[in-house]
Design a protein around this motif. Structure first.
Motif, PDB file in Angstrom:
ATOM      1  N   GLY A 352     -12.952  37.069  20.418  1.00  0.00           N
ATOM      2  CA  GLY A 352     -12.393  36.483  19.189  1.00  0.00           C
ATOM      3  C   GLY A 352     -13.293  35.424  18.578  1.00  0.00           C
ATOM      4  N   ALA A 353     -14.618  35.505  18.863  1.00  0.00           N
ATOM      5  CA  ALA A 353     -15.552  34.491  18.325  1.00  0.00           C
ATOM      6  C   ALA A 353     -15.559  34.498  16.799  1.00  0.00           C
ATOM      7  CB  ALA A 353     -16.955  34.748  18.853  1.00  0.00           C
ATOM      8  N   ASP A 354     -15.248  35.649  16.196  1.00  0.00           N
ATOM      9  CA  ASP A 354     -15.295  35.749  14.730  1.00  0.00           C
ATOM     10  C   ASP A 354     -13.944  35.417  14.086  1.00  0.00           C
ATOM     11  OD1 ASP A 354     -13.986  37.953  15.709  1.00  0.00           O
ATOM     12  OD2 ASP A 354     -14.927  39.386  14.344  1.00  0.00           O
ATOM     13  N   GLU A 355     -12.982  34.954  14.876  1.00  0.00           N
ATOM     14  CA  GLU A 355     -11.668  34.606  14.301  1.00  0.00           C
ATOM     15  C   GLU A 355     -11.626  33.117  13.953  1.00  0.00           C
ATOM     16  OE1 GLU A 355      -8.829  35.793  17.249  1.00  0.00           O
ATOM     17  OE2 GLU A 355      -9.388  37.917  17.082  1.00  0.00           O
ATOM     18  N   CYS A 356     -10.928  32.797  12.876  1.00  0.00           N
ATOM     19  CA  CYS A 356     -10.858  31.421  12.389  1.00  0.00           C
ATOM     20  C   CYS A 356     -10.190  30.496  13.429  1.00  0.00           C
ATOM     21  CB  CYS A 356     -10.064  31.405  11.090  1.00  0.00           C
ATOM     22  SG  CYS A 356      -9.984  29.779  10.335  1.00  0.00           S
ATOM     23  N   CYS A 357     -10.746  29.284  13.572  1.00  0.00           N
ATOM     24  CA  CYS A 357     -10.179  28.307  14.518  1.00  0.00           C
ATOM     25  C   CYS A 357      -9.050  27.498  13.879  1.00  0.00           C
ATOM     26  CB  CYS A 357     -11.266  27.370  15.029  1.00  0.00           C
ATOM     27  SG  CYS A 357     -11.967  26.300  13.746  1.00  0.00           S
ATOM     28  N   GLY A 358      -8.847  27.674  12.562  1.00  0.00           N
ATOM     29  CA  GLY A 358      -7.749  26.969  11.888  1.00  0.00           C
ATOM     30  C   GLY A 358      -8.171  25.664  11.236  1.00  0.00           C
ATOM     31  N   LEU A 374      -3.536  28.972  15.216  1.00  0.00           N
ATOM     32  CA  LEU A 374      -4.852  29.625  15.309  1.00  0.00           C
ATOM     33  C   LEU A 374      -5.742  28.918  16.331  1.00  0.00           C
ATOM     34  CD1 LEU A 374      -5.468  30.304  11.511  1.00  0.00           C
ATOM     35  CD2 LEU A 374      -4.441  31.808  13.213  1.00  0.00           C
ATOM     36  N   LEU A 375      -5.628  27.603  16.375  1.00  0.00           N
ATOM     37  CA  LEU A 375      -6.431  26.844  17.347  1.00  0.00           C
ATOM     38  C   LEU A 375      -6.028  27.209  18.782  1.00  0.00           C
ATOM     39  CD1 LEU A 375      -8.509  24.645  18.004  1.00  0.00           C
ATOM     40  CD2 LEU A 375      -6.694  22.933  17.753  1.00  0.00           C
ATOM     41  N   LYS A 376      -4.743  27.389  18.983  1.00  0.00           N
ATOM     42  CA  LYS A 376      -4.245  27.735  20.324  1.00  0.00           C
ATOM     43  C   LYS A 376      -4.865  29.058  20.795  1.00  0.00           C
ATOM     44  CE  LYS A 376       0.068  27.822  22.771  1.00  0.00           C
ATOM     45  NZ  LYS A 376       1.369  28.421  22.685  1.00  0.00           N
ATOM     46  N   ARG A 377      -4.915  30.023  19.877  1.00  0.00           N
ATOM     47  CA  ARG A 377      -5.532  31.319  20.220  1.00  0.00           C
ATOM     48  C   ARG A 377      -6.991  31.118  20.622  1.00  0.00           C
ATOM     49  NH1 ARG A 377      -3.717  35.276  15.323  1.00  0.00           N
ATOM     50  NH2 ARG A 377      -5.937  35.211  14.934  1.00  0.00           N
ATOM     51  N   LYS A 378      -7.689  30.297  19.833  1.00  0.00           N
ATOM     52  CA  LYS A 378      -9.122  30.054  20.086  1.00  0.00           C
ATOM     53  C   LYS A 378      -9.315  29.396  21.455  1.00  0.00           C
ATOM     54  CE  LYS A 378     -12.016  30.501  17.392  1.00  0.00           C
ATOM     55  NZ  LYS A 378     -12.768  31.734  17.195  1.00  0.00           N
ATOM     56  N   ILE A 379      -8.491  28.392  21.745  1.00  0.00           N
ATOM     57  CA  ILE A 379      -8.647  27.670  23.020  1.00  0.00           C
ATOM     58  C   ILE A 379      -8.353  28.601  24.204  1.00  0.00           C
ATOM     59  CG2 ILE A 379      -7.796  25.699  24.403  1.00  0.00           C
ATOM     60  CD1 ILE A 379      -9.552  24.885  21.984  1.00  0.00           C
ATOM     61  N   GLU A 380      -7.369  29.486  24.045  1.00  0.00           N
ATOM     62  CA  GLU A 380      -7.055  30.444  25.123  1.00  0.00           C
ATOM     63  C   GLU A 380      -8.270  31.321  25.411  1.00  0.00           C
ATOM     64  OE1 GLU A 380      -4.505  30.727  27.194  1.00  0.00           O
ATOM     65  OE2 GLU A 380      -3.786  28.871  26.288  1.00  0.00           O
ATOM     66  N   HIS A 381      -8.940  31.779  24.349  1.00  0.00           N
ATOM     67  CA  HIS A 381     -10.144  32.617  24.533  1.00  0.00           C
ATOM     68  C   HIS A 381     -11.238  31.833  25.250  1.00  0.00           C
ATOM     69  CE1 HIS A 381      -8.697  36.044  22.432  1.00  0.00           C
ATOM     70  NE2 HIS A 381      -8.717  35.514  21.217  1.00  0.00           N
ATOM     71  N   GLY A 396     -16.411  20.995  10.572  1.00  0.00           N
ATOM     72  CA  GLY A 396     -14.957  21.171  10.665  1.00  0.00           C
ATOM     73  C   GLY A 396     -14.566  21.907  11.935  1.00  0.00           C
ATOM     74  N   CYS A 397     -15.304  22.980  12.260  1.00  0.00           N
ATOM     75  CA  CYS A 397     -15.002  23.761  13.472  1.00  0.00           C
ATOM     76  C   CYS A 397     -15.229  22.895  14.709  1.00  0.00           C
ATOM     77  CB  CYS A 397     -15.879  25.005  13.567  1.00  0.00           C
ATOM     78  SG  CYS A 397     -15.852  26.025  12.094  1.00  0.00           S
ATOM     79  N   LEU A 398     -16.312  22.111  14.704  1.00  0.00           N
ATOM     80  CA  LEU A 398     -16.610  21.265  15.871  1.00  0.00           C
ATOM     81  C   LEU A 398     -15.479  20.266  16.113  1.00  0.00           C
ATOM     82  CD1 LEU A 398     -20.435  20.553  15.396  1.00  0.00           C
ATOM     83  CD2 LEU A 398     -19.360  21.879  17.218  1.00  0.00           C
ATOM     84  N   MET A 399     -14.977  19.647  15.026  1.00  0.00           N
ATOM     85  CA  MET A 399     -13.902  18.650  15.192  1.00  0.00           C
ATOM     86  C   MET A 399     -12.615  19.332  15.658  1.00  0.00           C
ATOM     87  SD  MET A 399     -14.346  15.840  12.186  1.00  0.00           S
ATOM     88  CE  MET A 399     -14.922  16.732  10.779  1.00  0.00           C
ATOM     89  N   GLN A 400     -12.317  20.494  15.062  1.00  0.00           N
ATOM     90  CA  GLN A 400     -11.077  21.205  15.398  1.00  0.00           C
ATOM     91  C   GLN A 400     -11.103  21.684  16.857  1.00  0.00           C
ATOM     92  OE1 GLN A 400      -8.302  21.761  13.704  1.00  0.00           O
ATOM     93  NE2 GLN A 400      -7.551  23.839  13.980  1.00  0.00           N
ATOM     94  N   ILE A 401     -12.211  22.306  17.256  1.00  0.00           N
ATOM     95  CA  ILE A 401     -12.299  22.838  18.623  1.00  0.00           C
ATOM     96  C   ILE A 401     -12.303  21.681  19.631  1.00  0.00           C
ATOM     97  CG2 ILE A 401     -13.779  24.131  20.230  1.00  0.00           C
ATOM     98  CD1 ILE A 401     -14.550  25.905  17.808  1.00  0.00           C
ATOM     99  N   ALA A 402     -13.027  20.608  19.296  1.00  0.00           N
ATOM    100  CA  ALA A 402     -13.054  19.439  20.205  1.00  0.00           C
ATOM    101  C   ALA A 402     -11.643  18.893  20.386  1.00  0.00           C
ATOM    102  CB  ALA A 402     -13.981  18.369  19.651  1.00  0.00           C
ATOM    103  N   TYR A 403     -10.881  18.850  19.294  1.00  0.00           N
ATOM    104  CA  TYR A 403      -9.500  18.368  19.378  1.00  0.00           C
ATOM    105  C   TYR A 403      -8.678  19.290  20.296  1.00  0.00           C
ATOM    106  CZ  TYR A 403      -4.662  17.553  18.070  1.00  0.00           C
ATOM    107  OH  TYR A 403      -3.313  17.309  18.117  1.00  0.00           O
ATOM    108  N   GLY A 404      -8.829  20.604  20.105  1.00  0.00           N
ATOM    109  CA  GLY A 404      -8.066  21.568  20.911  1.00  0.00           C
ATOM    110  C   GLY A 404      -8.418  21.495  22.382  1.00  0.00           C
TER     111      GLY A 404
END
Ligand code: SF4
Ligand code: SF4
Length: 456
Positions: A352-358, A374-381, A396-404
């Motif tokens: 799911g690397a190509d899916e939006c992190c939200g 959407l972030l939850k899905r990304k973190i599970e992957h 934006g992705c870096l901040m969102q993923i870091a938060y998740g």
């Protein structure tokens, strides 16, 4: 050799939807909500009804248009070449013009997106305030004392999204020039952006280090401003156009053949200035020429590569595609190619690397629930791959993923790919030496292995 496809934005916007529905399975809001009106095809239909005067700009219409993340996954799936994001930008500008908003709302939009973001010096004050809030321990106090609970609903959780502003000044000075460390082969101009230069100065420093190591002289045009992406996606098209004109002047004055950016969101709009300024006779042609010079840092490094040899950086890394790189600029292989050149690094395929992190600009603030789903899905992957680092080339992705990752209490850090390359040049792959977006110290580095790609 570059393996990605170049995007051509020098033609009129393509809007010919053939209603095939191939975009529906890739649309995150359709996947989550299952409504046709929250799918690309449904939104196009609604936009056309409004354009033809057959439907009012009702609250429901506005909600469906603003529920869209602007991730552009639908564009990659579309066999008809519909340029959905350009249609979306126009629809949002139309909503901003025609829909009644409260005076306070209008004032805040103009004040933040227009006044604050139009000059780097004004933005600096905003981040200086944030730096004081964090540096003087007020953030810690607010969190510990539960004062955040007194804030209006939802703001307590959103406060956690704030990036850590570095106490030391890491931003790159506008007007600076960096000479090549080896024989100079290229002269490039770097976009510093708005948030990037205030929060991700370390990414700019890494970008300049890698470029100068590889025979590039780097110029940082003095009068450059924010790219205009935030304004454009929020429907403030006139503001975005005025920022684009200022950037044209600044970068033309620098006289470089290549304009570089390390932010996927900025790059996607810089490459789209031709569309943004299509109705401006004085600037339309100049905008197309400017856009043709724009490159993402990974794209450029692959074009001029191979990279000068680096020292080993043994680490397990997954790469997550920013939507505005993979869908907006059709670049997916270049960042992976530069990471694979780092000796000792193991690049693991992320499902799911190509899916939006939200993240989607300020979507994670305006549409918290959908963004978190959407972030939850990304973190599970990410969790299934158990990497030390998640590399992604967009602030934006870096901040969102870091938060998740932090919320899930995972010992994994988010980092820009160019920082990993810079670390390999510095030869200091020490634990804790890479500063991440939340200012934490790095995760442990696992045993060294050959570079390559593995499945999770
Ligand atoms: S941009 Fe993304 S969220 Fe919006 S319609 Fe297209 S796929 Fe769906
Ligand atoms: S894939 Fe393209 S043509 Fe097909 S429904 Fe979606 S937008 Fe329309």
């Amino acid at each position: 050799m570059a393996t990605d496809m170049r995007v051509d934005h020098s033609h009129p916007v393509k809007t010919d939807c053939i209603h095939c529905g191939l975009c529906l399975p890739v649309c995150p809001t359709y996947q989550e909500l299952g409504h046709e009106a929250d799918s690309p095809r449904g939104r196009i239909y609604l936009m056309q009804l409004v354009k033809q005067g057959q439907m009012k700009r009702s609250h429901a219409y506005v909600d469906h248009i603003h529920q869209c993340l602007g991730c552009r996954a639908c564009e990659s799936a579309c066999p008809s070449g519909v340029e959905f994001s350009s249609m979306l930008d126009i629809a949002r500008a139309d909503i901003a013009t025609h829909n009644p908003q409260t005076r306070t709302h209008k004032f805040l939009r103009k004040a933040i997106l227009g006044f604050v973001f139009s000059r780097p010096s004004r933005l600096r004050w905003l981040f200086f305030g944030l730096c004081l809030y964090q540096g003087l321990g007020l953030q810690w106090l607010m969190r510990r004392s539960r004062l955040l609970k007194l804030l209006p609903a939802g703001l307590e959780e959103k406060e956690g999204l704030l990036p850590t502003v570095p106490l030391a000044v890491t931003r790159i000075k506008l007007g600076a020039r960096f000479t090549a460390k080896a024989i100079s082969r290229y002269r490039v101009a770097l976009l510093t952006g708005c948030v990037m230069n205030e929060v991700f100065g370390a990414v700019h420093k890494a970008t300049i280090d890698v470029l100068t190591e590889n025979g590039c002289e780097v110029l940082v045009p003095k009068r450059q401003v924010c790219c205009g992406a935030l304004q454009n996606h929020a429907g403030e098209r006139a503001l975005a156009q005025s920022l684009a004109r200022a950037n044209l002047r600044a970068f033309e004055a620098a006289g470089c053949e290549v304009v570089l950016t390390n932010s996927a969101g900025c790059g996607a709009l810089l490459k789209d200035y031709g569309h943004l300024l299509a109705d401006d006779r004085a600037h339309a042609g100049r905008a197309i020429s400017f856009s043709a010079k724009v490159r993402d840092i990974s794209e450029f490094l692959v074009e001029i590569g191979p990279l000068k040899p680096m020292r080993p950086l043994p680490a397990h890394v997954v790469y997550d595609d920013p939507c505005h790189l993979i869908h907006g600029q059709k670049i997916s292989q270049a960042p992976r190619e530069i990471l694979r050149q780092i000796p000792g690094m193991k690049l693991i395929d992320l499902p799911g690397a190509d899916e939006c992190c939200g993240s989607a600009g300020v979507y994670n603030l305006t549409h918290w629930d959908m963004s978190q789903r959407l972030l939850k899905r990304k973190i599970e992957h990410i969790k299934t791959c158990r990497p030390e680092w998640v590399a992604s080339g967009n602030p934006g992705c870096l901040m969102q993923i870091a938060y998740g990752l932090k919320a899930a209490n995972l010992p994994i850090k988010a980092i820009h790919p160019i920082e990993l390359v810079a670390q390999a040049y510095r030869g200091r792959p020490k634990v804790g030496k890479i500063v991440t977006v939340h200012g934490d110290r790095g995760a442990g580095i696992r045993g060294q292995g050959p570079g390559g790609t593995d499945d999770c």
